[in-house]
Design a protein around this motif. Sequence first.
Motif, PDB file in Angstrom:
ATOM      1  N   HIS A   5       7.635   1.383  10.866  1.00 18.56           N
ATOM      2  CA  HIS A   5       7.108   0.217  10.137  1.00 18.56           C
ATOM      3  C   HIS A   5       8.210  -0.776   9.794  1.00 18.56           C
ATOM      4  O   HIS A   5       8.004  -1.974   9.773  1.00 18.56           O
ATOM      5  N   VAL A   8      20.368   4.381  -3.745  1.00 19.63           N
ATOM      6  CA  VAL A   8      19.560   5.217  -4.629  1.00 19.63           C
ATOM      7  C   VAL A   8      20.474   5.962  -5.621  1.00 19.63           C
ATOM      8  O   VAL A   8      20.040   6.371  -6.698  1.00 19.63           O
ATOM      9  N   CYS A  66      16.342  -2.558  -4.902  1.00 20.52           N
ATOM     10  CA  CYS A  66      15.793  -2.623  -3.535  1.00 20.52           C
ATOM     11  C   CYS A  66      15.134  -3.963  -3.269  1.00 20.52           C
ATOM     12  O   CYS A  66      15.067  -4.414  -2.132  1.00 20.52           O
ATOM     13  N   ASN A  78       6.760   3.448  -4.052  1.00 19.20           N
ATOM     14  CA  ASN A  78       7.161   3.552  -2.646  1.00 19.20           C
ATOM     15  C   ASN A  78       8.675   3.732  -2.521  1.00 19.20           C
ATOM     16  O   ASN A  78       9.247   3.541  -1.447  1.00 19.20           O
ATOM     17  N   SER A  85       0.834  -1.205   0.000  1.00 15.03           N
ATOM     18  CA  SER A  85       0.000   0.000   0.000  1.00 15.03           C
ATOM     19  C   SER A  85       0.868   1.254   0.000  1.00 15.03           C
ATOM     20  O   SER A  85       2.098   1.157   0.142  1.00 15.03           O
ATOM     21  N   SER A 133       7.592   7.769  -1.502  1.00 11.58           N
ATOM     22  CA  SER A 133       6.669   7.362  -0.442  1.00 11.58           C
ATOM     23  C   SER A 133       5.770   8.531  -0.036  1.00 11.58           C
ATOM     24  O   SER A 133       4.555   8.369   0.119  1.00 11.58           O
ATOM     25  N   LEU A 169       4.886   6.343   4.733  1.00 12.39           N
ATOM     26  CA  LEU A 169       5.490   6.052   6.042  1.00 12.39           C
ATOM     27  C   LEU A 169       6.963   6.441   6.158  1.00 12.39           C
ATOM     28  O   LEU A 169       7.528   6.333   7.241  1.00 12.39           O
ATOM     29  N   SER A 170       7.586   6.853   5.061  1.00  6.80           N
ATOM     30  CA  SER A 170       9.048   7.024   5.071  1.00  6.80           C
ATOM     31  C   SER A 170       9.490   8.440   4.746  1.00  6.80           C
ATOM     32  O   SER A 170       9.772   8.766   3.587  1.00  6.80           O
ATOM     33  N   PHE A 176      17.682   8.363   0.543  1.00  7.75           N
ATOM     34  CA  PHE A 176      17.499   7.792   1.886  1.00  7.75           C
ATOM     35  C   PHE A 176      18.369   6.554   2.106  1.00  7.75           C
ATOM     36  O   PHE A 176      18.606   6.150   3.235  1.00  7.75           O
ATOM     37  N   ASN A 224      19.505   2.717  -8.958  1.00  3.35           N
ATOM     38  CA  ASN A 224      18.894   1.640  -8.168  1.00  3.35           C
ATOM     39  C   ASN A 224      18.603   0.454  -9.090  1.00  3.35           C
ATOM     40  O   ASN A 224      17.572  -0.208  -9.033  1.00  3.35           O
ATOM     41  N   ARG A 253      19.880   7.387   7.772  1.00  8.26           N
ATOM     42  CA  ARG A 253      19.392   6.132   8.354  1.00  8.26           C
ATOM     43  C   ARG A 253      20.470   5.166   8.823  1.00  8.26           C
ATOM     44  O   ARG A 253      20.145   4.142   9.399  1.00  8.26           O
ATOM     45  N   ALA A 286      16.871  -5.659  -0.154  1.00  2.00           N
ATOM     46  CA  ALA A 286      18.200  -5.046  -0.012  1.00  2.00           C
ATOM     47  C   ALA A 286      18.384  -4.527   1.410  1.00  2.00           C
ATOM     48  O   ALA A 286      19.509  -4.342   1.864  1.00  2.00           O
TER      49      ALA A 286
HETATM   50  O1  SUG Z   1      12.521   2.077   3.431  1.00  2.00           O
HETATM   51  N1  SUG Z   1       9.698   2.477   1.362  1.00  2.00           N
HETATM   52  C1  SUG Z   1      10.989   1.861   1.612  1.00  2.00           C
HETATM   53  C2  SUG Z   1      11.750   1.724   0.327  1.00  2.00           C
HETATM   54  C3  SUG Z   1      13.024   0.932   0.511  1.00  2.00           C
HETATM   55  C4  SUG Z   1      13.892   0.952  -0.678  1.00  2.00           C
HETATM   56  N2  SUG Z   1      15.052   0.204  -0.456  1.00  2.00           N
HETATM   57  C5  SUG Z   1      16.309   0.492  -0.919  1.00  2.00           C
HETATM   58  N3  SUG Z   1      16.589   1.660  -1.416  1.00  2.00           N
HETATM   59  N4  SUG Z   1      17.230  -0.397  -0.800  1.00  2.00           N
HETATM   60  C6  SUG Z   1      11.791   2.670   2.629  1.00  2.00           C
HETATM   61  O2  SUG Z   1      11.678   3.909   2.607  1.00  2.00           O
HETATM   62  C7  SUG Z   1       7.451   3.200   1.985  1.00  2.00           C
HETATM   63  C8  SUG Z   1       6.229   2.588   2.631  1.00  2.00           C
HETATM   64  C9  SUG Z   1       5.045   3.479   2.604  1.00  2.00           C
HETATM   65  O3  SUG Z   1       5.185   4.712   2.570  1.00  2.00           O
HETATM   66  O4  SUG Z   1       3.891   2.948   2.643  1.00  2.00           O
HETATM   67  C10 SUG Z   1       8.742   2.448   2.307  1.00  2.00           C
HETATM   68  O5  SUG Z   1       8.867   1.895   3.368  1.00  2.00           O
END
Ligand code: SUG
Length: 444
Positions: free
Chosen positions: A138, A249, A367, A361, A18, A29, A22-23, A245, A307, A212, A110
Amino acid sequence: MTPAVEANADGLIGPTHSYAGLSPGNLASSLNKGEASNPRAAVLQGLEKMRLLADLGLPQYVLPPHERPFIPFLRSLGFTGSDAQVVERAWTDAPSFAAAACSASPMWAANAATVTPSADAADGRVHFTPANLVTNLHRSLEHAQTKRALDALFPDPDRFAVHDALPSVGHLADEGAANHVHLCAEHGAPGVNLLVWGREAHEGWTGRYPARQTREASETLARRHGAQRAVLARQGRDAIAGGTFHNDVVCVGALDTLFFHDMAFEDRAAVETEIRRAAEGLFEPVFVEVSSADLPLADAISSYLFNSMLIQIPGEDRLTLICPTETRDNARSHAVAESFAGSNGPIGAVRYVDVRQSMRNGGGPACLRLRVVLTEAEQAATNPAMRLTPDLHARLTAWAEAHYRDRLTPADLADPALLDESRRALDELTGILGLGAGFYPFQH
Ligand code: SUG
């Protein structure tokens, strides 16, 4: 040297995929928050990508989705009653926590773990540390189930060491292989482990978006895995502020080649010097850098040129870049990608895959996969039921078509029927992947 290949383990996209926004710091996102998703299309896109890689001759494994909504987490917050009541009460009293408990984010493998190949580990085993992912609520819910999945896929303790995640504190914030690049002359040969971090544990971080990964987390991973020839590098602060992030990327590497955007590292020259020094006597690193003039950071991030999966197709001399279709749709990114085919540099071909559901997302082709360099003997020690074959692909496709919805809005996540649907799907999946009853907490 024992010859090896680079295998991929992809996160199978879960039924609650979905767009819940959240990020923070992951622009896709935030931008797509509230949009309707299509979980069925998402999982099928992921399966198609897995099939392509398997067809190209690379061992391909499947990591199962996690149970979502994650009821044990909601119960730990004090919500009581039947599971359906827990979901309902959480959505009423603490909607942001309820949304976190529903995320299908384990798809981005990843971030599942950092991996050290056996050729680089002091004890000659392949080492895994599941990422604690503490920066986002999350994602912080993932590591215990990720460890179960890695234990199931890599069961032999003589060959594989699956560690616990680092302690779940901000000082040791860890995002897994998204911030790690392994460079070497050929798979199976000793190499250089580039570990990229965004802030120091005790730094008063004032960046616009969270960094992060801490330097201390990266150092701890190298120490714990006995990883040889570790090079630590700071992510570019401006790159993080622009929406990078994770380092993956704006950077990807394979064999002797590091492909990156000029804003990826805070001190690019020092990174190159240190990699060269660490690689001395083993191989001559090749740096393929794309300038901001040719590709502004915003284009790199929206089109995810970096990516991409940078792979060596068996029998081919030069590397192939597996990009998302968004790279083809962005004129600048497309021009950079296509320039490789005409060059005689290390990247000789580009292919495009449709992973749009995940891309919205912020999750591109790279990823969705965890790379694991495996010797023949190590491959033989993996769980064969989790390896993608044409038969498993067909079974998972039929399974997804039977169980997944083709439309899900964030508001639908509160639907108590979704919990039952997801559990039925995962119950069946444990059988398909030979995981055994009790793999998921809800099966206890
Ligand atoms: O952690 N998106 C993930 C995407 C991760 C991508 N991974 C790498 N770059 N390796 C994150 O930000 C979004 C979920 C949301 O908004 O519903 C999210 O978690």
